[in-house]
Design a protein around this motif. Structure first.
Motif, PDB file in Angstrom:
ATOM      1  N   ARG A 148      -7.933  -4.620   6.392  1.00 39.39           N
ATOM      2  CA  ARG A 148      -7.822  -3.636   5.308  1.00 39.39           C
ATOM      3  C   ARG A 148      -6.497  -2.872   5.377  1.00 39.39           C
ATOM      4  N   THR A 149      -5.841  -2.701   4.217  1.00 40.81           N
ATOM      5  CA  THR A 149      -4.582  -1.954   4.104  1.00 40.81           C
ATOM      6  C   THR A 149      -4.842  -0.573   3.508  1.00 40.81           C
ATOM      7  N   PRO A 150      -3.808   0.317   3.450  1.00 42.67           N
ATOM      8  CA  PRO A 150      -3.994   1.632   2.824  1.00 42.67           C
ATOM      9  C   PRO A 150      -4.437   1.575   1.365  1.00 42.67           C
ATOM     10  N   SER A 151      -4.110   0.475   0.670  1.00 43.44           N
ATOM     11  CA  SER A 151      -4.522   0.342  -0.736  1.00 43.44           C
ATOM     12  C   SER A 151      -5.854  -0.388  -0.875  1.00 43.44           C
ATOM     13  N   ASP A 152      -6.600  -0.494   0.238  1.00 43.54           N
ATOM     14  CA  ASP A 152      -7.923  -1.140   0.252  1.00 43.54           C
ATOM     15  C   ASP A 152      -7.854  -2.615  -0.114  1.00 43.54           C
ATOM     16  N   ALA A 153      -6.742  -3.262   0.251  1.00 48.43           N
ATOM     17  CA  ALA A 153      -6.627  -4.705   0.107  1.00 48.43           C
ATOM     18  C   ALA A 153      -7.024  -5.366   1.412  1.00 48.43           C
ATOM     19  N   LEU A 154      -7.627  -6.549   1.314  1.00 46.38           N
ATOM     20  CA  LEU A 154      -7.946  -7.349   2.489  1.00 46.38           C
ATOM     21  C   LEU A 154      -6.864  -8.418   2.619  1.00 46.38           C
ATOM     22  N   VAL A 155      -6.159  -8.409   3.725  1.00 45.91           N
ATOM     23  CA  VAL A 155      -4.983  -9.264   3.880  1.00 45.91           C
ATOM     24  C   VAL A 155      -5.028  -9.976   5.231  1.00 45.91           C
ATOM     25  N   GLY A 156      -4.041 -10.853   5.458  1.00 46.52           N
ATOM     26  CA  GLY A 156      -3.922 -11.533   6.729  1.00 46.52           C
ATOM     27  C   GLY A 156      -4.408 -12.968   6.681  1.00 46.52           C
ATOM     28  N   PRO A 157      -4.453 -13.637   7.820  1.00 48.38           N
ATOM     29  CA  PRO A 157      -4.766 -15.075   7.883  1.00 48.38           C
ATOM     30  C   PRO A 157      -6.117 -15.448   7.276  1.00 48.38           C
ATOM     31  N   VAL A 158      -7.135 -14.607   7.483  1.00 46.17           N
ATOM     32  CA  VAL A 158      -8.452 -14.922   6.934  1.00 46.17           C
ATOM     33  C   VAL A 158      -8.402 -14.956   5.409  1.00 46.17           C
TER      34      VAL A 158
END
Length: 269
Positions: A148-158
């Motif tokens: 989770r990022t500050p903008s409530d995005a789910l990011v990264g390899p998964v």
């Protein structure tokens, strides 16, 4: 020249050069020192410039600045609602679409209630919450997972792995900024990789960006301007930006904002 026309010119100068001087604006606009200062007060009140001795500086911020979701959700509400309403008309029943994280795509999620049979893929917790709250039994919502990022995005390899296995009809992308040289950008390096995977999953890319995003450059490019099939913005987009986008993107759609006085195209901002 109307006050809003002057303010549009002042803002464009500040964004291009980083700062403006009252003395220079007096000559350029042909108005009094007091008039320029009043215009700067208006722009400062809207959070678009910061007043300093003898002029003002741009509030575009650093390329890695990333306000949280709540902070961004109160900005340009009328414009985002207008953009979302227009973007929703592009969605056909029974299609598979992708929504990136962001407050404009979150606003679009609210506008999709009338479209049946959708499969919606998103890496946004906020967007997923809106879609699930609608309670539509014929709707499938897929949340990618990730960090989770500050903008409530789910990011990264998964998140990236999930998106690379999917094939979507349309992808709606919210952006931190857009410019002629940098394209569509984000202030988060990890989020840009996930957004690129989302873009690659779609047959068509539709970018949603209100007029304040023009000239703003985040640290990482998600896509070049010519990769967008459609850009949906609002009537405040400057004519110089419209000219660039009309030449570079497949289609530029301008959403009218109810209750707002539209500027003539040559000075809109």
């Amino acid at each position: 020249m109307l006050a809003r026309q002057r303010q549009a010119i002042i803002l464009e100068e500040a964004r291009r050069d980083g700062a403006v001087r009252v003395s220079d604006l007096v000559v350029k606009l042909g108005v009094s020192d007091m008039t320029v200062r009043r215009d700067l007060d208006v722009l400062a009140g809207r959070g678009l410039v910061e007043k300093v001795y003898g002029g003002a500086t741009s509030m575009m911020g650093k390329s890695t600045d990333e306000p949280g979701f709540e902070a961004k959700s109160v900005r340009q509400r009328a414009q985002k609602n207008a953009i979302a309403s227009m973007a929703a008309t592009l969605v056909r029943p029974g299609t598979a679409i992708g929504l990136s994280a962001g407050t404009t795509t979150w606003t679009l999620a609210h506008a999709l209630d009338s479209v049946p049979g959708l499969t919606i893929v998103t890496n946004s917790i906020q967007v997923a919450d809106v879609l699930r709250a609608s309670g539509q039994s014929d709707r499938t919502v897929v949340l990618t997972g990730g960090v989770r990022t500050p903008s409530d995005a789910l990011v990264g390899p998964v998140a990236v792995h999930s998106l690379r296995t999917l094939h979507l009809d349309l992808v709606f992308l919210g952006v931190h900024g857009m410019s002629e040289s940098a394209g569509f950008t984000t202030p988060n390096l990890t989020e840009s990789e996930t957004d690129r995977a989302l873009v690659e999953a779609g047959r068509k890319l539709i970018v949603l960006a209100d007029h304040t995003k023009w000239g703003v450059v985040g640290i990482s490019t998600i896509a070049d301007l010519n990769e967008a099939d459609t850009v949906v913005s609002d009537a405040g987009l400057p004519q110089s930006a419209r000219d660039v986008l009309t030449e570079r993107v497949g289609e530029l759609m301008i959403a009218p904002v109810p209750g707002a006085d539209e500027l003539p195209e040559e000075s809109a901002c």
